[in-house]
Design a protein around this motif. Structure first.
Motif, PDB file in Angstrom:
ATOM      1  N   CYS A  18      16.845  26.822 -46.364  1.00 62.03           N
ATOM      2  CA  CYS A  18      16.064  27.876 -45.711  1.00 62.03           C
ATOM      3  C   CYS A  18      16.131  27.749 -44.194  1.00 62.03           C
ATOM      4  N   GLY A  19      16.171  26.496 -43.695  1.00 58.64           N
ATOM      5  CA  GLY A  19      16.134  26.281 -42.261  1.00 58.64           C
ATOM      6  C   GLY A  19      17.469  26.436 -41.568  1.00 58.64           C
ATOM      7  N   PHE A  20      18.553  26.146 -42.248  1.00 61.32           N
ATOM      8  CA  PHE A  20      19.836  26.086 -41.570  1.00 61.32           C
ATOM      9  C   PHE A  20      20.894  27.054 -42.106  1.00 61.32           C
ATOM     10  N   LEU A  21      20.710  27.582 -43.309  1.00 64.06           N
ATOM     11  CA  LEU A  21      21.700  28.481 -43.880  1.00 64.06           C
ATOM     12  C   LEU A  21      21.212  29.923 -43.846  1.00 64.06           C
ATOM     13  N   THR A  22      22.142  30.834 -43.691  1.00 62.23           N
ATOM     14  CA  THR A  22      21.835  32.254 -43.736  1.00 62.23           C
ATOM     15  C   THR A  22      22.119  32.764 -45.139  1.00 62.23           C
ATOM     16  N   ALA A  23      21.157  33.458 -45.741  1.00 65.47           N
ATOM     17  CA  ALA A  23      21.345  34.013 -47.085  1.00 65.47           C
ATOM     18  C   ALA A  23      21.652  35.509 -46.977  1.00 65.47           C
ATOM     19  N   VAL A  44      26.798  28.790 -43.760  1.00 62.15           N
ATOM     20  CA  VAL A  44      26.510  27.875 -42.646  1.00 62.15           C
ATOM     21  C   VAL A  44      27.125  28.461 -41.373  1.00 62.15           C
ATOM     22  N   PRO A  45      26.358  28.496 -40.292  1.00 63.57           N
ATOM     23  CA  PRO A  45      26.855  29.122 -39.056  1.00 63.57           C
ATOM     24  C   PRO A  45      27.673  28.178 -38.179  1.00 63.57           C
ATOM     25  N   TRP A  46      28.046  27.028 -38.693  1.00 64.03           N
ATOM     26  CA  TRP A  46      28.819  26.069 -37.906  1.00 64.03           C
ATOM     27  C   TRP A  46      29.945  25.507 -38.761  1.00 64.03           C
ATOM     28  N   GLY A  47      30.759  24.681 -38.144  1.00 63.91           N
ATOM     29  CA  GLY A  47      31.846  24.022 -38.870  1.00 63.91           C
ATOM     30  C   GLY A  47      33.179  24.711 -38.641  1.00 63.91           C
ATOM     31  N   GLN A  48      34.224  24.010 -39.012  1.00 64.26           N
ATOM     32  CA  GLN A  48      35.585  24.502 -38.849  1.00 64.26           C
ATOM     33  C   GLN A  48      36.109  24.958 -40.206  1.00 64.26           C
ATOM     34  N   ILE A 173      30.499  30.180 -42.580  1.00 68.95           N
ATOM     35  CA  ILE A 173      31.325  29.830 -43.729  1.00 68.95           C
ATOM     36  C   ILE A 173      30.447  29.821 -44.982  1.00 68.95           C
ATOM     37  N   VAL A 174      30.903  30.479 -46.029  1.00 66.07           N
ATOM     38  CA  VAL A 174      30.157  30.509 -47.286  1.00 66.07           C
ATOM     39  C   VAL A 174      30.226  29.133 -47.946  1.00 66.07           C
ATOM     40  N   ARG A 175      29.063  28.607 -48.302  1.00 66.64           N
ATOM     41  CA  ARG A 175      29.025  27.298 -48.951  1.00 66.64           C
ATOM     42  C   ARG A 175      28.445  27.354 -50.368  1.00 66.64           C
TER      43      ARG A 175
END
Length: 199
Positions: A18-23, A44-48, A173-175
């Motif tokens: 809830c705090g870090f991922l966008t649904a 997730v709004p970060w990462g490669q 990136i979709v996780r």
């Protein structure tokens, strides 16, 4: 005791999500049959992004719309299409026919990975044969760019039309995917791309 630990772990995961991922809820079937209309995704709004990852980007043809596309290749890799075979550098994308969902042919594609790891797999569908709008000459992805494909190879627009996309333009990136299960896909899926094999 074990139930308490599991409950606390599940709560921690939910708080993190809830705090870090966008649904988001998926609209449309550009990424069918892997991701379909009505699925819930956590991004997730970060990462490669790695090959095989699904990313969210602003539609290059409509800046008021966000779309999902799968990373097929990253900077420095070359895409080749020949005789119904997709190659990333010199590695053929493994393809296995799964069946038919009228009027589509469904196939599973798998990226090569360094052993003992298993390459990431996903489902694609197409009607036309061969797949539409493939360039006959190889396409080399510039550094810092991504070559993106839709899983619905006939109905959706992707890098075959608008070329590569700067990696910095990805919104996330979709996780995690959650949706109805089917013959070929589970209800819940954790998605992670495959580290590229450099030739």
């Amino acid at each position: 005791m074990n139930k308490a630990i599991l409950s606390i772990s599940a709560l921690c995961v939910c708080i993190f999500a809830c705090g870090f991922l966008t649904a988001i809820e998926v609209e449309g079937n550009d990424m069918a049959p892997s991701i379909i209309h009505g699925d819930r995704l956590w991004i997730v709004p970060w990462g490669q992004a790695k090959p095989g990852d699904v990313v969210q980007i602003q539609d290059p043809l409509d800046p008021n719309r966000n779309i999902l596309r799968r990373v097929l290749a990253i900077g420095g890799q070359t895409i080749t299409y020949d005789a119904d075979t997709i190659r990333v550098n010199k590695k053929r994308l493994r393809k296995q026919a799964m069946g038919e969902v009228d009027p589509h042919l469904v196939a599973q594609e798998t990226l090569w990975a360094k052993k003992p790891k298993k390459g990431h797999s996903w489902l694609t569908r197409l009607v036309a044969y061969p797949a539409t709008h493939w360039r006959s000459e190889p396409v080399t992805v510039p550094d810092g760019h991504l070559y993106l494909l839709a899983d619905d190879r006939d109905a959706a627009v992707d890098s075959r039309w608008w070329g590569t996309i700067p990696a910095e333009e990805t919104q996330g990136i979709v996780r995690v995917r959650w949706g109805t299960s089917s013959t070929w896909r589970p209800e819940i899926e954790w998605t992670v791309g495959t580290a590229p094999i450099r030739d």
